[in-house]
Write a protein that holds these residues in place. Structure first.
Motif, PDB file in Angstrom:
ATOM      1  N   TYR A  76      13.725  -2.371  69.916  1.00 18.03           N
ATOM      2  CA  TYR A  76      14.639  -2.373  71.072  1.00 18.03           C
ATOM      3  C   TYR A  76      13.854  -2.695  72.343  1.00 18.03           C
ATOM      4  CZ  TYR A  76      18.296  -0.722  74.262  1.00 18.03           C
ATOM      5  OH  TYR A  76      19.248  -0.630  75.246  1.00 18.03           O
ATOM      6  N   PRO A  77      14.395  -3.494  73.276  1.00 22.44           N
ATOM      7  CA  PRO A  77      13.616  -3.918  74.459  1.00 22.44           C
ATOM      8  C   PRO A  77      13.474  -2.853  75.542  1.00 22.44           C
ATOM      9  CG  PRO A  77      15.821  -4.885  74.505  1.00 22.44           C
ATOM     10  CD  PRO A  77      15.690  -4.219  73.161  1.00 22.44           C
ATOM     11  N   TRP A  78      14.243  -1.788  75.518  1.00 24.46           N
ATOM     12  CA  TRP A  78      14.168  -0.693  76.485  1.00 24.46           C
ATOM     13  C   TRP A  78      14.255  -1.157  77.937  1.00 24.46           C
ATOM     14  CZ3 TRP A  78      15.308   3.525  74.169  1.00 24.46           C
ATOM     15  CH2 TRP A  78      14.895   3.748  72.862  1.00 24.46           C
ATOM     16  N   PRO A  79      15.393  -1.711  78.352  1.00 25.65           N
ATOM     17  CA  PRO A  79      15.553  -2.115  79.757  1.00 25.65           C
ATOM     18  C   PRO A  79      15.509  -0.933  80.724  1.00 25.65           C
ATOM     19  CG  PRO A  79      17.643  -2.257  78.567  1.00 25.65           C
ATOM     20  CD  PRO A  79      16.588  -2.036  77.535  1.00 25.65           C
ATOM     21  N   GLY A  80      15.858   0.273  80.237  1.00 26.81           N
ATOM     22  CA  GLY A  80      15.797   1.462  81.094  1.00 26.81           C
ATOM     23  C   GLY A  80      14.474   2.185  81.036  1.00 26.81           C
ATOM     24  N   GLU A 109      15.196   5.763  79.710  1.00 25.90           N
ATOM     25  CA  GLU A 109      16.194   5.456  78.687  1.00 25.90           C
ATOM     26  C   GLU A 109      15.733   5.961  77.324  1.00 25.90           C
ATOM     27  OE1 GLU A 109      18.748   1.657  76.921  1.00 25.90           O
ATOM     28  OE2 GLU A 109      16.806   1.321  77.893  1.00 25.90           O
ATOM     29  N   MET A 110      14.440   5.834  77.036  1.00 24.08           N
ATOM     30  CA  MET A 110      13.924   6.295  75.750  1.00 24.08           C
ATOM     31  C   MET A 110      14.141   7.792  75.578  1.00 24.08           C
ATOM     32  SD  MET A 110      10.114   5.787  74.113  1.00 24.08           S
ATOM     33  CE  MET A 110      10.260   4.006  74.027  1.00 24.08           C
ATOM     34  N   HIS A 111      13.866   8.565  76.640  1.00 26.80           N
ATOM     35  CA  HIS A 111      14.097  10.008  76.589  1.00 26.80           C
ATOM     36  C   HIS A 111      15.569  10.304  76.335  1.00 26.80           C
ATOM     37  CE1 HIS A 111      15.335  13.762  78.648  1.00 26.80           C
ATOM     38  NE2 HIS A 111      14.338  14.258  77.956  1.00 26.80           N
ATOM     39  N   ALA A 112      16.466   9.582  77.022  1.00 27.95           N
ATOM     40  CA  ALA A 112      17.901   9.821  76.865  1.00 27.95           C
ATOM     41  C   ALA A 112      18.359   9.509  75.441  1.00 27.95           C
ATOM     42  CB  ALA A 112      18.683   8.983  77.874  1.00 27.95           C
ATOM     43  N   ALA A 129       9.755  -1.019  87.816  1.00 30.76           N
ATOM     44  CA  ALA A 129      11.185  -0.954  87.503  1.00 30.76           C
ATOM     45  C   ALA A 129      11.612   0.495  87.328  1.00 30.76           C
ATOM     46  CB  ALA A 129      11.468  -1.752  86.228  1.00 30.76           C
ATOM     47  N   PRO A 130      12.909   0.800  87.531  1.00 24.52           N
ATOM     48  CA  PRO A 130      13.383   2.186  87.359  1.00 24.52           C
ATOM     49  C   PRO A 130      13.052   2.727  85.973  1.00 24.52           C
ATOM     50  CG  PRO A 130      15.085   0.842  88.391  1.00 24.52           C
ATOM     51  CD  PRO A 130      14.002  -0.101  87.978  1.00 24.52           C
TER      52      PRO A 130
END
Length: 574
Positions: free
Chosen positions: A484-488, A492-495, A320-321
């Motif tokens: 948090y499920p972190w879909p990204g 996303e975590m870095h952002a 996944a991205p």
């Protein structure tokens, strides 16, 4: 050339103009001009020599818009065959002979940049009163010789401007025309040897730090048949001498960048009998060692992938991205000591990737057959789902080889591909032809999303990879991040961490610094007001009560009552 050497040459030229050529410096219009028929004839001859129009000396490339410089191109006799005057200044430049057909031979035009460049074969500038004729004292002329593939003079290129320009502008003019002259000669060399493999050979003097560059052409066996130094003085670095007859793999003191012609690059038929060398175990302190701590099948996937890379099997890393496919690819190469200066990383989604990919594959293939210093060529191609149709054809030709022939390479390359999609999605999509897809997917490693990993380890790794300064995370904030499920995924975590640091105090991340989408709904949060939330808000705002009240969605008076009821004090008052 250093300025003192140029001045010495100019003095000598001025002396010849007076005593040998019998010229008078006060002549008002000294430049002779040829008839139009003669100019056209010379222009056609020049174009024949260079194989048509030359983009390297095109006006739009060399002159910025609204430039106040004139561009002159001459043939080998100093006759201007092309001229471009700045808009609005055509009459002035024409009055001074800076037009097509003007003759800039020293015997007629006295001391000037064009004749000096032709005589010395060097890039130089003639400034103001260094010109022999007084009428040219207001001009600065920077000239460079144009040489063919065999180092014969075929013309010059010149930028003419006002002598009153700053010294930095004169230096910039020399730099621009020097680069144009080198690119011009490089193109002629490659055209002349279009049926051969050509390239650049670079070295650097360890004392002066000066770079030397030589163009080379090789036959089908990889032996140098011609070479051309691209510097103009008398320097003779030993590594660049007597290259003809030597094999490119034997040029140990040169950094060689090759590009192929239309023909397939030559291959050295050497059986590669060395067994793959795989480290016994993954060291904990390596990047790959830190990644496998994240769990989620990563330890098993890493073990499989490192064996495939060691056997030089092309590996497709997908998922996944944002799952970190490129970082995983680099970690595999690093773990086996394959990070090197000849390694290439390309992004298939970038404009112009087709040309870069074609050149990179040619270089990788050649360095596999003719290794330099036992360095393994590597290629990481990102976002393979974005490959254009042209790039797909180039890549398919590279990968579609008989497996039994891979052992014939002297140093097989390590090739890794990454995709921001799952393998099942790539199979369902028709954007990549099946003939290429299964060449890319000879070995597929699909990374799990962050939701299937140890989130605590992922968080620590993202912080270590992305932030140089230490970061403290409050326990309550860490609980939110862990839940948090972190879909990204990692991206996303870095952002989120970056946003929290910017919006907080830059050192510690509290719950109030996190984006609202990570937090429970406002209705649920209103049911409880733990002491930690108040402390986090005050810490994030450096005890600015008004800002803390806005973060908590309360009035300033309410927050002050909470502070008093909890018995909290500013840190400096404790």
């Amino acid at each position: 050339m250093d300025r003192s050497s140029v001045e010495k040459l100019i003095r000598s030229s001025r002396d010849r103009s007076r005593s040998l050529h019998n010229l008078s410096s006060c002549t008002r219009s000294p430049i002779l001009r040829l008839q139009a028929d003669e100019i056209n004839h010379r222009n056609e001859k020049f174009l024949d020599q260079i194989g048509g129009a030359a983009s390297e000396v095109d006006r739009s490339v060399l002159l910025p818009s609204r430039s106040r410089y004139s561009l002159l191109i001459t043939d080998a006799e100093g006759i201007v065959i092309e001229s471009y005057a700045p808009e609005g200044m055509e009459a002035e430049f024409q009055r001074n002979g800076l037009v097509r057909g003007s003759v800039w031979d020293e015997r007629v035009a006295g001391t000037n940049g064009i004749s000096m460049s032709m005589q010395t074969g060097r890039v130089l500038t003639v400034l103001g009163d260094e010109h022999f004729y007084t009428c040219f004292h207001g001009f600065s002329c920077s000239s460079a010789p144009l040489m063919d593939a065999e180092n014969n003079l075929i013309g010059t290129i010149t930028l003419v401007g006002s002598v009153r320009r700053r010294q930095e502008e004169h230096a910039l003019c020399e730099q621009v025309i020097r680069r144009a002259s080198r690119q011009f000669q490089t193109r002629l060399f490659r055209t002349f040897h279009s049926d051969k493999l050509t390239g650049r050979a670079l070295s650097q003097d360890p004392v002066s730090r000066r770079l030397f560059e030589t163009l080379v052409a090789c036959d089908d066996a990889g032996v140098v048949v011609s070479y051309l130094p691209l510097w103009r003085d008398s320097a003779r670095p030993s590594a660049h001498q007597d290259l003809v007859g030597r094999h490119v793999s034997d040029l140990k003191d040169l950094n060689i960048t090759l590009r192929g012609p239309v023909a397939v690059p030559p291959r050295r038929r050497v059986m590669h009998s060395d067994l793959p060398r795989i480290p016994d175990r993954i060291e904990k302190e390596t990047t790959l060692g830190r990644l496998i701590k994240e769990g989620g099948r990563l330890p098993i996937l890493a073990e499989r992938a490192r064996k495939l890379v060691a056997h030089r099997v092309p590996v497709l890393i997908c998922g996944a991205p944002g799952v970190g496919t490129e970082g995983f690819a680099k970690a595999l190469l690093e773990e086996q000591g394959l990070i090197s200066p000849v390694g290439v990383t390309l992004d298939a989604a970038r404009n112009g990737a087709e040309a870069d990919l074609s050149e990179a594959l040619t270089s990788v293939g050649f360095l596999s057959d003719y290794p330099v210093d036992n360095v393994v060529p590597t290629l990481i191609l990102r976002n393979i789902e974005s490959l254009s149709a042209e790039a797909q054809l180039v890549l398919e030709r590279f990968l579609d080889v008989d497996p039994s022939m891979s052992g014939m390479k002297a140093r097989p390359p390590a090739v890794l591909f990454t995709a921001g999609r799952a393998w099942s999605e790539l199979e369902r999509d028709d954007s990549i032809p099946r003939s290429l897809l299964y060449l890319l997917g000879q070995a597929v490693v699909e990374l799990p999303p962050v939701a299937q990993r140890e989130c605590d380890a992922v968080l620590d790794n993202v912080i270590a990879e992305s932030f140089t300064d230490p970061i403290e995370i409050a326990d309550s904030a860490r609980d939110v991040l862990m839940g948090y499920p972190w879909p990204g995924n990692r991206r996303e975590m870095h952002a989120v961490l970056r946003e929290a640091l910017i919006c907080g105090n830059g050192r510690r991340i509290n719950v109030t610094d996190l984006p609202a989408r990570l937090l429970p709904s406002r209705q649920d949060a209103a049911k409880e007001r733990p002491r930690a939330s108040l402390k986090d808000a005050l810490d994030s705002t450096n005890w600015n009560v008004s800002k803390a009240a806005r973060l908590l969605g309360k009035s300033r008076a309410t927050v002050n009552r909470w502070i008093a009821s909890e018995g909290l004090q500013r840190p400096e008052q404790r």
